[in-house]
Write an enzyme that holds these catalytic residues in place. Structure first.
Site, PDB file in Angstrom:
ATOM      1  N   HIS A 387     -10.193 -12.522  21.559  1.00 26.88           N
ATOM      2  CA  HIS A 387      -8.793 -12.641  21.126  1.00 26.88           C
ATOM      3  C   HIS A 387      -8.481 -11.840  19.876  1.00 26.88           C
ATOM      4  CE1 HIS A 387      -7.649 -16.071  23.770  1.00 26.88           C
ATOM      5  NE2 HIS A 387      -8.943 -16.343  23.689  1.00 26.88           N
ATOM      6  N   LYS A 578       5.482 -17.330  13.435  1.00 29.78           N
ATOM      7  CA  LYS A 578       4.068 -17.135  13.796  1.00 29.78           C
ATOM      8  C   LYS A 578       3.228 -17.382  12.545  1.00 29.78           C
ATOM      9  CE  LYS A 578       5.233 -12.900  14.940  1.00 29.78           C
ATOM     10  NZ  LYS A 578       4.749 -12.057  15.989  1.00 29.78           N
ATOM     11  N   ARG A 579       1.900 -17.411  12.692  1.00 38.16           N
ATOM     12  CA  ARG A 579       1.067 -17.525  11.505  1.00 38.16           C
ATOM     13  C   ARG A 579       1.352 -16.378  10.545  1.00 38.16           C
ATOM     14  NH1 ARG A 579      -2.982 -21.646  11.240  1.00 38.16           N
ATOM     15  NH2 ARG A 579      -3.439 -20.628   9.273  1.00 38.16           N
ATOM     16  N   LYS A 584       0.559  -9.039  10.643  1.00 38.09           N
ATOM     17  CA  LYS A 584       1.770  -9.394  11.390  1.00 38.09           C
ATOM     18  C   LYS A 584       3.028  -8.907  10.659  1.00 38.09           C
ATOM     19  CE  LYS A 584      -0.371 -13.536  13.466  1.00 38.09           C
ATOM     20  NZ  LYS A 584      -0.302 -13.360  14.926  1.00 38.09           N
ATOM     21  N   THR A 686       1.948 -14.268  22.029  1.00 37.17           N
ATOM     22  CA  THR A 686       2.515 -15.051  23.122  1.00 37.17           C
ATOM     23  C   THR A 686       3.910 -15.538  22.726  1.00 37.17           C
ATOM     24  OG1 THR A 686       1.186 -16.874  22.241  1.00 37.17           O
ATOM     25  CG2 THR A 686       0.420 -15.850  24.273  1.00 37.17           C
ATOM     26  N   LYS A 690       7.646 -15.984  24.771  1.00 41.32           N
ATOM     27  CA  LYS A 690       8.513 -17.165  24.758  1.00 41.32           C
ATOM     28  C   LYS A 690       9.921 -16.800  24.304  1.00 41.32           C
ATOM     29  CE  LYS A 690       4.341 -19.662  23.686  1.00 41.32           C
ATOM     30  NZ  LYS A 690       3.489 -20.044  22.539  1.00 41.32           N
TER      31      LYS A 690
HETATM   32  C1  F58 Z   1      -4.616 -14.994  18.824  1.00 40.40           C
HETATM   33  N1  F58 Z   1      -5.765 -15.338  18.040  1.00 40.40           N
HETATM   34  C2  F58 Z   1      -4.267 -13.523  18.723  1.00 40.40           C
HETATM   35  N2  F58 Z   1      -6.923 -16.786  16.673  1.00 40.40           N
HETATM   36  O1  F58 Z   1      -4.087 -13.162  17.370  1.00 40.40           O
HETATM   37  C3  F58 Z   1      -2.981 -13.290  19.510  1.00 40.40           C
HETATM   38  O2  F58 Z   1      -2.655 -11.934  19.505  1.00 40.40           O
HETATM   39  C4  F58 Z   1      -3.171 -13.781  20.942  1.00 40.40           C
HETATM   40  O3  F58 Z   1      -1.955 -13.733  21.633  1.00 40.40           O
HETATM   41  C5  F58 Z   1      -3.675 -15.213  20.957  1.00 40.40           C
HETATM   42  O4  F58 Z   1      -4.858 -15.330  20.188  1.00 40.40           O
HETATM   43  C6  F58 Z   1      -3.973 -15.708  22.358  1.00 40.40           C
HETATM   44  O5  F58 Z   1      -4.782 -14.790  23.019  1.00 40.40           O
HETATM   45  C7  F58 Z   1      -5.784 -16.517  17.380  1.00 40.40           C
HETATM   46  O6  F58 Z   1      -4.861 -17.310  17.453  1.00 40.40           O
HETATM   47  C8  F58 Z   1      -7.126 -17.854  15.892  1.00 40.40           C
HETATM   48  O7  F58 Z   1      -6.243 -18.642  15.590  1.00 40.40           O
HETATM   49  C9  F58 Z   1      -8.533 -18.038  15.403  1.00 40.40           C
HETATM   50  C10 F58 Z   1      -8.853 -19.511  15.304  1.00 40.40           C
HETATM   51  C11 F58 Z   1     -10.234 -19.734  14.750  1.00 40.40           C
HETATM   52  C12 F58 Z   1     -10.472 -19.012  13.448  1.00 40.40           C
HETATM   53  C13 F58 Z   1     -10.118 -17.533  13.548  1.00 40.40           C
HETATM   54  C14 F58 Z   1      -8.720 -17.310  14.114  1.00 40.40           C
END
Ligand code: F58
Length: 847
Positions: A387, A578-579, A584, A686, A690
């Site tokens: 991811h 978003k985060r 970003k 994602t 949405k």
């Molecule tokens: C996200 N990753 C990607 N990681 O940034 C985003 O582009 C993608 O759409 C999504 O995954 C789904 O595939 C993400 O959310 C985290 O939150 C991790 C959680 C654990 C620690 C490191 C970041």
């Protein structure tokens, strides 16, 4: 095969004497299963009395919420038990989705939609003088995820159930989920998320299927009765994993799969040992240490490496889950050799990657299997989804830490690595550099275990989450593995569930769509395409706009109540939710806001399209720059929102505590969706899907799934700007100097100078200096390089918005062409290409 109807979830082979329940009892079940409004009301009042122990005069909103939740759960249970019975009888091939995060969002509304009783219940509650909206507000959402990755897991569970695919979600039941975010003096402040404090009506504890997990200690070597040299793990700590199950009902189907989350506890035997020796406090301490394991979700700082508790969490839930799967296998009288035939395990990023080694250990050490057979089963079982493209986010664990927690696993990793590197040597002779790059152990400085390498070696399939992302994995991040195993790589573009993110959250738009094309789009999102025939229908356009306006007005009310800021629902709602992360680029949007403000200050009568800028999102608690960006948004808002020269034409709003609940309010109200990451950094995104599904237009870079969204909706319906990934690579390679852009773009210079001067920080020129200095001297995410193109694109957005007919047309076309981005399509792709699993029809056999 056992006929125990609950054996897949219960896993026991003893006969449950359902036949003993006589007919009258069965029909009484109808009070717990009937779906008409009268039965639902009766059941609700019953639960208020018998479960909450309240009569209406004393009941609180929470009592009502709980009574309703139990009423709904009863309807789920009937489907849940029938589903488990069916899978058990058929010995169905099952997907196990391993994820450290499941960001489920509130269950009540979603379950009502999927059961098809939303309207009946809303009416029934109204007849009792209660508002379903208010009851839904009462639910504490399970925030067991950070962002996109965890939410994706939740969308996938919804689609798996909707598509009737036998599946189990396995994860951790964190006592505290993602922190609650407060804003004080413009700064983010974190509070503990105590989501379980009022009880959780959606889960059922299953202590009878607890498992034991070993940790720490050392290994011993011995020769077994057959003369084989073997290793034995002697741990110095044992903890107990207790499963809590939540039913996951599909949309308009009887299938209810299981989300099984593990809680850590101290095993009683440990308490006893200390207690008997009189060490009561020691026993309690032991308990406390054990329970820490599932205490809290790690917020996603990039520096999560090296945290022992996190590795412990990962191993804990993976080991619990694999042991549970072996129990299920045995419960169905299937041989262990069939593990990979019974189960397809998907690793949601590398957080569960240790399962590759744990399954090897269970097969070899516990079940005396030989290495070759164990390895065949293991790598046929697992598939790995990546991811992230950020190199700093790839997980690695210091060898020391790893070995002290999992000594036996480290031995197995060395063995896997040796065999793997032998393979590499054969395929690429005399390429020492490649071996060093690919090794499971990073030996360049301090030694680390590389979890992504382990996942690649131990899986039969590897995928990225958008076409561009997969391409970049193959070319860059995982290039050596692509060259070694090209057949393992596929793309699986992410998707989102239209049940939660349309039917539930945007009921008016959903009803309008259904009135035009029927309701089969909800299960087959491609059918939205039929809306294209109405794109020039004036009546349809008016309705489309009215609904958007309605959602914007509702969000405006929310903003008034929560932020005490008045915003104009006629203004363009420009949203980035978003985060918070530098890649970003929330601060690129800020530069746009400051630029517009500067234009107004230079010429207060300037013609400008009124806009409301709305931000939502959390920053990792330890991520200073992300927190500073939040502070800057609030600081700019404080000035812009009050300046009389602005005359209300610009508003800046930061919505605190962005979570699934809030997201559901936000998407329907957006005109413009900001998807402005540096090209090559966002794996997929994602939220972008949405927003567009809800009729927002996107301003975005060619990054992640934006590329495919633009392909689908048509380039004329997408606001594109910025460097491409290749251009970013090229600039980086040839010495990017952000300062050059600053000196040559007057508006950019003015915007930066305003921030640097302390204008937004009551004269404090130091406050935002770290941000300004970083942009001027480094700017690793190329804000300055993209600034001019972004501003020009935003000017175009403003111009198009003035033509409401054109805008509405684009909005309809965006929604109509989002069919590809249903998580149902993603799951079908996984089922066909990776999991090789088929749907199983579930019939309701009880009352
Ligand atoms: C996200 N990753 C990607 N990681 O940034 C985003 O582009 C993608 O759409 C999504 O995954 C789904 O595939 C993400 O959310 C985290 O939150 C991790 C959680 C654990 C620690 C490191 C970041």
């Amino acid at each position: 095969m056992t006929s125990n109807p609950s054996a897949q979830i219960h896993g026991s082979s003893s006969e449950l004497s359902l036949d003993a329940i006589d007919l009258q009892d069965r029909c009484e079940l109808s009070n717990r299963t009937g779906m008409d409004s009268e039965t639902l009301k009766r059941a609700f009042l019953n639960n208020l009395f018998y479960v909450q122990g309240k009569f209406p005069a004393l009941a609180t909103t929470n009592d009502y919420y709980m009574a309703l939740a139990y009423t709904v759960r009863d309807r789920l249970l009937q489907r849940w038990i029938n589903t488990a019975a069916t899978y058990t009888e058929l010995g169905s091939r099952t997907v196990a989705y391993f994820s450290a995060e499941f960001l489920m969002g509130p269950h009540l509304g979603n379950n009502l939609i999927n059961l098809g009783i939303y309207d009946q219940v809303e009416q029934g509650m109204a007849e009792l003088g209660l508002s379903l909206d208010e009851l839904q507000e009462e639910e504490e959402e399970p925030g067991l995820g950070n962002g996109g990755l965890g939410r994706l897991a939740a969308c996938y569970l919804d689609s798996l159930a909707t598509l009737d695919i036998p599946s189990l979600g396995y994860g951790i039941r964190y006592e505290f989920g993602i922190f609650d975010q407060d804003i004080r003096d413009g700064w983010q402040v974190e509070r503990t998320d105590k989501w379980l404090s009022a009880g959780n009506p959606w889960e059922i504890a299953r202590p009878e299927w607890s498992v034991e997990i070993k940790l720490g200690g050392h290994t011993e070597h011995y020769t077994d009765d057959h003369g084989n040299y073997r290793s034995r793990w002697v741990p110095d700590q044992v903890v107990k994993g207790i499963p809590y199950d939540t039913p996951i009902l599909g949309y308009q189907t009887n299938t209810a799969n299981t989300l099984r989350l593990w809680t850590a506890e101290a095993p009683e035997s440990f308490d006893f040992r200390s207690f008997n020796s009189g060490d009561y406090l020691g026993a309690v301490y032991e308990k406390m240490i054990s329970e820490n394991i599932s205490k809290v979700l790690y917020p996603n700082d990039d520096s999560s490496q090296g945290k022992q508790l996190r590795l412990t969490q990962q191993f804990f839930f993976v080991s619990c889950s694999l042991q549970d799967m072996i129990r299920i296998l045995h419960g169905q009288n299937l041989p262990l050799e069939n593990f990979h035939k019974k189960f397809a395990v998907q690793l949601n990023d590398t957080h569960p990657a240790i399962s590759v080694v744990e399954l090897m250990r269970l097969l070899i050490d516990h079940h005396q299997m030989d290495w070759e057979q164990a390895w065949t089963i293991t790598h046929q079982t697992f598939a790995y989804t990546n991811h992230t493209l950020l190199p700093e986010a790839l997980e690695r664990w210091p060898i020391e830490l790893f070995g002290s927690l999992l000594p036996r696993h480290l031995e197995l990793i060395y063995e896997i690595n040796q065999r793997f590197l032998d393979e590499v040597r054969i395929k690429f002779p005399d390429d020492e550099e490649r071996m060093i790059r690919m090794s499971l152990i990073d030996e360049s400085g301090e030694r680390y275990v590389r979890m992504a390498h382990l996942a690649c070696v131990g899986s039969h399939a590897i995928n990225g989450v958008a076409a561009l992302h997969t391409e970049l994995l193959q070319k860059d991040v995982l290039r050596d593995f692509y060259e070694m195993y090209p057949h393992k790589f596929t793309n699986k573009t992410n998707g989102v569930t239209p049940r939660r993110f349309m039917v539930l959250s945007n009921s008016q738009l959903s009803k309008l769509i259904t009135s035009k094309i029927g309701d089969s789009w909800i299960k087959n999102l491609k059918e939205l395409q039929q809306l294209e025939q109405f794109v020039d229908d004036a009546g349809f356009q008016v309705e489309w706009r009215r609904i958007k306006q309605h959602s914007k007005t509702e969000l405006a009310t929310y903003i008034q109540n929560n932020n005490n800021i008045t915003v104009d629902p006629d203004s363009l709602f420009d949203i980035q939710a978003k985060r918070f992360h530098e890649y970003k680029r929330q601060h690129l949007s800020l530069l746009h806001i400051v630029t517009l403000y500067n234009r107004i200050k230079a010429n207060p009568d300037i013609e400008i399209t009124p806009r409301t800028f709305i931000f939502g999102g959390k920053a990792a608690p330890g991520y200073f720059m992300a927190k500073l960006i939040i502070k800057l948004i609030n600081s700019v808002g404080n000035v812009v929102n009050r300046d009389p020269d602005v005359r209300g034409r610009l508003k800046v709003v930061f919505l605190k505590d962005y979570n699934v609940k809030l997201a559901q309010r936000i998407y329907p109200a957006a005109d413009l969706s900001e998807q402005i990451s540096t090209a090559g950094k966002e794996a997929s995104g994602t939220g972008n899907m949405k927003f567009a599904l809800n009729g927002a237009l996107t301003i975005g870079t060619l990054d992640g799934a934006n590329v495919e969204i633009r392909e689908e909706v048509g380039e004329e319906n997408f606001f594109l700007f910025g460097l491409t990934t290749e251009e970013v690579y090229h600039k980086r390679a040839h010495g990017y100097r952000s300062r050059d852009y600053y000196h040559t773009n007057a508006e950019l210079k003015l915007a930066i100078d305003r921030i640097a001067s302390g204008f937004f920080s009551q004269g404090d020129a130091e406050l935002f200096r770290p941000l300004v200095d970083d942009l001027l001297n480094q700017d690793q995410y190329f804000l300055f390089a993209d600034y001019a193109s972004y501003i020009a694109c935003q000017d175009q957005v403003a111009a198009v918005y003035k033509d409401q007919t054109k805008w509405t047309r684009m909005s309809i076309l965006n929604a109509a062409r989002m069919g590809k981005f249903s998580s149902d399509r993603s799951i079908e792709d996984y089922c066909r290409d990776i999991w090789k699993v088929e749907p199983v029809n579930v019939e309701l056999r009880q009352c």
